[in-house]
Design a protein around this motif. Structure first.
Motif, mmCIF file in Angstrom:
data_model
loop_
_atom_site.group_PDB
_atom_site.id
_atom_site.type_symbol
_atom_site.label_atom_id
_atom_site.label_comp_id
_atom_site.label_asym_id
_atom_site.label_seq_id
_atom_site.Cartn_x
_atom_site.Cartn_y
_atom_site.Cartn_z
ATOM 1 N N ALA A 81 0.567 -1.184 -0.006
ATOM 2 C CA ALA A 81 0.116 -0.047 -0.135
ATOM 3 C C ALA A 81 0.919 1.212 0.055
ATOM 4 C CB ALA A 81 -0.942 -0.047 1.069
ATOM 5 N N PRO A 82 0.453 2.321 -0.384
ATOM 6 C CA PRO A 82 1.179 3.624 -0.466
ATOM 7 C C PRO A 82 1.289 4.174 0.982
ATOM 8 C CG PRO A 82 -1.288 4.020 -1.237
ATOM 9 C CD PRO A 82 -0.927 2.788 -1.148
ATOM 10 N N LYS A 83 2.427 4.818 1.400
ATOM 11 C CA LYS A 83 2.360 5.146 2.664
ATOM 12 C C LYS A 83 1.741 6.722 2.679
ATOM 13 C CE LYS A 83 6.024 4.484 5.174
ATOM 14 N NZ LYS A 83 7.249 4.362 5.990
ATOM 15 N N GLN A 84 1.535 7.351 1.620
ATOM 16 C CA GLN A 84 0.617 8.563 1.534
ATOM 17 C C GLN A 84 -0.397 8.367 0.506
ATOM 18 O OE1 GLN A 84 4.374 8.821 0.415
ATOM 19 N NE2 GLN A 84 3.425 7.551 -1.084
ATOM 20 N N GLN A 85 -1.536 9.064 0.589
ATOM 21 C CA GLN A 85 -2.780 8.695 -0.048
ATOM 22 C C GLN A 85 -2.532 9.539 -1.449
ATOM 23 O OE1 GLN A 85 -4.850 6.097 -0.015
ATOM 24 N NE2 GLN A 85 -3.376 5.353 1.658
ATOM 25 N N THR A 86 -2.144 10.931 -0.971
ATOM 26 C CA THR A 86 -2.101 11.886 -2.035
ATOM 27 C C THR A 86 -1.015 12.843 -1.807
ATOM 28 O OG1 THR A 86 -3.545 13.660 -0.778
ATOM 29 C CG2 THR A 86 -4.718 12.156 -2.348
ATOM 30 N N MET A 87 -0.316 13.494 -2.625
ATOM 31 C CA MET A 87 0.806 14.594 -2.518
ATOM 32 C C MET A 87 0.453 15.552 -3.860
ATOM 33 S SD MET A 87 4.653 13.349 -3.379
ATOM 34 C CE MET A 87 4.912 12.296 -2.133
ATOM 35 N N ASP A 88 0.677 16.744 -3.442
ATOM 36 C CA ASP A 88 0.854 17.975 -4.006
ATOM 37 C C ASP A 88 2.152 18.244 -4.594
ATOM 38 O OD1 ASP A 88 -2.155 18.373 -4.020
ATOM 39 O OD2 ASP A 88 -1.969 19.660 -2.466
ATOM 40 N N VAL A 89 2.168 18.344 -5.950
ATOM 41 C CA VAL A 89 3.597 18.631 -6.407
ATOM 42 C C VAL A 89 3.451 19.499 -7.504
ATOM 43 C CG1 VAL A 89 4.611 16.142 -5.894
ATOM 44 C CG2 VAL A 89 3.477 16.780 -8.178
ATOM 45 N N LYS A 90 4.579 20.340 -7.591
ATOM 46 C CA LYS A 90 4.720 21.527 -8.556
ATOM 47 C C LYS A 90 5.059 20.815 -9.931
ATOM 48 C CE LYS A 90 5.385 25.705 -6.037
ATOM 49 N NZ LYS A 90 6.261 26.839 -5.813
ATOM 50 N N ILE A 91 4.411 21.110 -10.856
ATOM 51 C CA ILE A 91 4.898 20.569 -12.127
ATOM 52 C C ILE A 91 6.023 20.751 -12.646
ATOM 53 C CG2 ILE A 91 4.355 20.900 -14.888
ATOM 54 C CD1 ILE A 91 1.478 21.085 -13.922
ATOM 55 N N GLY A 92 7.100 19.762 -12.933
ATOM 56 C CA GLY A 92 8.510 20.059 -13.245
ATOM 57 C C GLY A 92 9.255 19.556 -11.926
ATOM 58 N N GLU A 93 8.744 19.670 -10.827
ATOM 59 C CA GLU A 93 9.599 19.449 -9.454
ATOM 60 C C GLU A 93 9.547 17.761 -9.407
ATOM 61 O OE1 GLU A 93 8.726 20.817 -4.910
ATOM 62 O OE2 GLU A 93 6.881 19.915 -5.850
ATOM 63 N N THR A 94 10.838 17.676 -9.034
ATOM 64 C CA THR A 94 11.109 16.052 -8.600
ATOM 65 C C THR A 94 10.477 15.927 -7.255
ATOM 66 O OG1 THR A 94 13.294 16.156 -9.608
ATOM 67 C CG2 THR A 94 13.074 14.463 -8.007
ATOM 68 N N ALA A 95 9.638 14.502 -7.169
ATOM 69 C CA ALA A 95 8.721 14.282 -5.916
ATOM 70 C C ALA A 95 9.317 12.940 -5.393
ATOM 71 C CB ALA A 95 7.264 14.454 -6.111
ATOM 72 N N LEU A 96 9.192 12.568 -4.347
ATOM 73 C CA LEU A 96 9.673 11.118 -3.891
ATOM 74 C C LEU A 96 8.520 10.621 -3.092
ATOM 75 C CD1 LEU A 96 11.657 8.732 -3.229
ATOM 76 C CD2 LEU A 96 12.546 10.222 -1.231
ATOM 77 N N ALA A 97 7.886 9.442 -3.306
ATOM 78 C CA ALA A 97 6.851 8.821 -2.504
ATOM 79 C C ALA A 97 7.192 7.477 -2.256
ATOM 80 C CB ALA A 97 5.520 8.661 -3.613
ATOM 81 N N PHE A 98 6.699 6.874 -1.134
ATOM 82 C CA PHE A 98 7.044 5.581 -0.709
ATOM 83 C C PHE A 98 5.709 4.722 -0.614
ATOM 84 C CE2 PHE A 98 10.428 8.333 0.724
ATOM 85 C CZ PHE A 98 11.723 7.224 0.726
ATOM 86 N N PHE A 99 6.125 3.398 -0.796
ATOM 87 C CA PHE A 99 4.929 2.401 -0.804
ATOM 88 C C PHE A 99 5.628 1.393 0.248
ATOM 89 C CE2 PHE A 99 3.674 4.207 -4.744
ATOM 90 C CZ PHE A 99 2.454 3.962 -4.842
ATOM 91 N N LYS A 100 4.597 0.924 0.823
ATOM 92 C CA LYS A 100 5.087 -0.235 1.930
ATOM 93 C C LYS A 100 4.465 -1.584 1.462
ATOM 94 C CE LYS A 100 4.944 -1.012 7.053
ATOM 95 N NZ LYS A 100 4.131 -0.378 8.164
ATOM 96 N N ALA A 101 5.581 -2.512 1.592
ATOM 97 C CA ALA A 101 5.366 -4.012 1.179
ATOM 98 C C ALA A 101 5.842 -4.997 2.290
ATOM 99 C CB ALA A 101 6.061 -4.218 -0.090
ATOM 100 N N THR A 102 5.046 -6.056 2.560
ATOM 101 C CA THR A 102 5.086 -6.982 3.630
ATOM 102 C C THR A 102 5.027 -8.371 2.957
ATOM 103 O OG1 THR A 102 4.554 -5.457 5.522
ATOM 104 C CG2 THR A 102 4.581 -7.766 6.049
#
Length: 197
Positions: A81-102
């Motif tokens: 599952a994702p560790k965050q449900q949503t994220m607001d990012v600026k267009i062109g900006e590098t973003a980092l998101a995480f998913f958790k697996a077990t």
């Protein structure tokens, strides 16, 4: 009776032609999946994100909401599952998101994630730099890992008539089993191996 009007010969030619046609269709069906996957990765068709080494450098003063979704095929004994449900990012900006697996099983298990973006038109501008989905992941028995994905939305997103008004993009993954349930290489893998992207 001439050779051309011999019924046995005509039936043999017809049978061989049909066998060749069936063999060609079977071969084409096997080749179509990888060819379609390559086509989608190159064009972004079907919501398949692009890949890049780095972001373009231009960051716009406009944000887009990224939604995250995680699924697991029922034959893979994992939770994901994702560790965050949503994220607001600026267009062109590098973003980092995480998913958790077990891995919920008592043996090492390997899985591979397939992914897509919706709406599909956004796929040509949603670009990944690093992702756990680029290669097979192996989790030891009971192991839990964070799986990162680094991405950006290409600034050309706002120039395209079809995508310029889109304010929300969903990045979705589904993990499927890959290989044997307990491959020898997986059994010898170190604890942190599955968390690398």
């Amino acid at each position: 009776m001439s050779k051309d009007t011999d019924p046995k010969r005509r039936h043999s030619i017809l049978a061989l032609s049909l066998v060749g046609l069936v063999a060609g269709m079977v071969g084409l069906s096997f080749a179509s999946v990888p060819l379609y996957r390559v086509f989608c990765q190159v064009t972004g068709y079907g919501g398949v994100p692009q890949r890049a080494e780095k972001a373009p450098g231009e960051v716009l003063d406009r944000t887009v909401t990224i939604r995250f979704d995680g699924n697991v095929d029922r034959s893979l004994p994992w939770t994901f599952a994702p560790k965050q449900q949503t994220m607001d990012v600026k267009i062109g900006e590098t973003a980092l998101a995480f998913f958790k697996a077990t891995n919920n099983s008592s043996v090492p298990v390997s899985g591979r994630a397939i992914f897509n973006v919706s709406p599909e038109l956004a796929g040509r501008y949603f670009t990944k730099i690093e992702c756990f989905c680029f290669k097979q992941q192996t989790l030891a028995a009971g192991q839990t890992v964070d799986m990162p994905v680094t991405f950006f939305v290409d600034p050309k997103f706002v120039e395209d008539e079809d995508t310029k008004d889109i304010s929300e993009i969903t990045l979705s993954y589904t993990f499927y089993p890959s290989g044997e349930v307990n491959p020898p290489a997986a059994a010898a893998a170190p604890e942190g191996d599955g968390s690398k992207s």
